[in-house]
Enzyme design. Sequence first.
Site, PDB file in Angstrom:
ATOM      1  N   TYR A  21       3.627   5.483  11.686  1.00 44.91           N
ATOM      2  CA  TYR A  21       3.824   3.996  12.004  1.00 44.91           C
ATOM      3  C   TYR A  21       4.918   3.412  10.996  1.00 44.91           C
ATOM      4  CZ  TYR A  21      -0.289   3.545   9.088  1.00 44.91           C
ATOM      5  OH  TYR A  21      -1.124   3.924   7.862  1.00 44.91           O
TER       6      TYR A  21
ATOM      7  N   ARG B 250       0.831  -1.233  -0.149  1.00 41.27           N
ATOM      8  CA  ARG B 250      -0.218  -0.003  -0.184  1.00 41.27           C
ATOM      9  C   ARG B 250       0.989   1.306   0.165  1.00 41.27           C
ATOM     10  NH1 ARG B 250      -2.457   0.791   5.392  1.00 41.27           N
ATOM     11  NH2 ARG B 250      -1.062   2.522   5.545  1.00 41.27           N
TER      12      ARG B 250
ATOM     13  N   HIS C  77      -3.736   4.583   4.583  1.00 39.65           N
ATOM     14  CA  HIS C  77      -4.959   3.708   4.410  1.00 39.65           C
ATOM     15  C   HIS C  77      -6.096   4.067   3.824  1.00 39.65           C
ATOM     16  CE1 HIS C  77      -8.324   1.049   5.738  1.00 39.65           C
ATOM     17  NE2 HIS C  77      -8.905   2.076   6.537  1.00 39.65           N
TER      18      HIS C  77
END
Lengths: 395, 327
Positions: A300, A287, A291
């Site tokens: 993160y 990805r 998100h």
Amino acid sequence: MAVKDAGQAASSQSRGARGRASRSAAAVADRPPEQAELVQLLTPEGERVKHPDYPLDITAAEVKGLYRDLVIVRRIDFEAIALQRQGELGIWASLLGQEAAQVGSGRALGPRDMAFPTYREHGVAWCRGLDPMKLLELFRGVSHGGWDPTEHNFHLYTIVIGSQTLHATGYAMGIQRDGAVGEDGEAVIVYFGDGATSQGDVNEAFIYASVNNAPVVFFCQNNQWAISEPLERQSRVPLYQRASGFGFPGVRVDGNDVFACLAVTRKAMQAAREGQGPTLIEAYTYRMGAHTTTDDPTRYRLSAELEAWKLKDPIERVKQYLIRTEQVEMSFFDEVDAEAAEVGGQVRAACQTMPDPLPESMFDDVYTSRTAQNAAERAEFDAYLDSFVGEEAAR
Amino acid sequence: MTTLTLSKALNEGLRKALENDPKVLIMGEDVGKLGGVFRVTDGLQKDFGEARVVDTPLAESGIVGTAIGLALRGYRPICEIQFDGFVFPAFDQIVCQLAKMRYRSLGKLSLPVVIRIPFGGGIGAVEHHSESPEALFAHTPGLRVVSCGDPADAFAMIQQSVNSDDPVIFFEPKRRYWDKAEVDVAEGLAAALPLDRARVLVPGSDVTVLTYGPMVRTCAEAAVAAAQDGRSLEVIDLRSLAPLDTATIVESVRKTGRCVVVHEAVVTGGLGAEIAARITQECFYQLEAPVLRVGAYTTPYPPSRLEEHYLPDLDRVLDAVDRTFGY
């Protein structure tokens, strides 16, 4: 039909036990996940490689078509992100980096096959012929989807994680009951992510598909991240290996390789159509974006990881392949870019002028016919809205 | 006193809970490094470690089911369900297991589990991110169901919930996460209103307005607007939806004779129906008008471009207040 399928289920399980899935489980146990048996037909440098199980005869026209798909779906995604930033969309779930997994698998489907997406399958939607505006309606908050899933055999987006795997399995069980398995049969593909593999529904879908030998292909796009949680929070084994425990084959494919995704999905879909039951495909990808547009991945994950994956870009390798094999004039790339820009422009214009739904439409389609209570509430709502009309005029 | 957002007040309350008792755990999706999608657990994993602030696999039934097991082993888990619409995979564990363990064990087992759920709409979200499912839980005996309406209550109530030996479903008004107010984080819980008590937020004499969660602020604003029209609203923040603080409700309605219940959830079969029935029973001779309910229409949550029509707002509260004078 049911009896015959039960027999097939038994043979399928033995196929799984003897076959690819269990062999590979032993073979890769001590290797890091990325070294596991990854089906690849096109390297990141654009070099065509062969795989004994997945021969792929593909014409120049088909390669050009795949390239066009990849570029256009990335452009639609790019426009949608920009539209969200400009306040035209409430949110957007980007497919950036997953174009090959979606286009490769999407183009492996026949018109009668059925696809069940998550909320990120914009590339599959494109391949199925769905108007991209239908996707934007959802993310703008104008509809919950609202397209007719039977029109393009592309089900509504499912937002709750993993629920659609059971729907796909049930649909496939219907295909069995309709006698539509065998020569010229139909099959189902269902999309989900690495995070979804932890859900009970997904594991139940594996069981139902297995014991029924249902014609369904589980297409897992392992993009490495479930919002902020890396794959290690979901699994200690490569995801494709899960399949062997359920009694059907699993295969890991380079999810950034559109050729490999096409070939592997074609083979799995054909097996399903012919009555050989389910397959789990793990498309190993990344990805590249957040998100969704509300997420901030810098909290993160490290940018070095992103940089490494940029070198495996799904579009660039097809471009290099086309150049290397001299299958196109250089003007082809400009033509595709121009077409993508045109599609992007259409998407942008249509989104900006998209009307809101009528307020009273929220009372529609709760039931097959309007109930008395629904009618009363709608009338109450209309009267309430009307009560402001005079007030507005008086001001 | 410190000015805190409701989200930060919860964060401070959770920090206190983790500090006060080594058995307290936080578990959920993205609660660790990310700090939760609403940042309610921001910084807690860094300070208390991965064993106490746990990023779980993406499986809600697993979150609650393993929390039950941890509680049986003496821990006090605080589960985060990321959005209201995602609680349903855990519904079986909550309704069939969590709620009934004490009863089944004839009181021998306690399950001090808190399940935090951001709820309600008004944030322009896609499907399943704006639900108000509190009635489903309030209907389940054995669960305490609460909702905070402001930062000070958020800070105190989350700690009281962790201290509860009964399971608590803790509904957080997500559209109010960034509302700010003064919170005394040094203050202990001794002076705090008990978890199962309603609070008279705005005293008044003409109409009782009962509400909770995201509609608390709306109803307080309605009281200000109504005062300009010469009407005195008594706004009560219910705080506890199960058990209901019937005594506080009844005392107010016997005084005013009129009552409007306001919640974001669908009116049909909602908390307002239960409350109206109790008031009818307890205040029948004092009532000047039927208890009116203001809530969502009986449809699924619509696409977000329609949510302002679907959700109750100041005007709809005032409209109902007006109607209570039409009888």
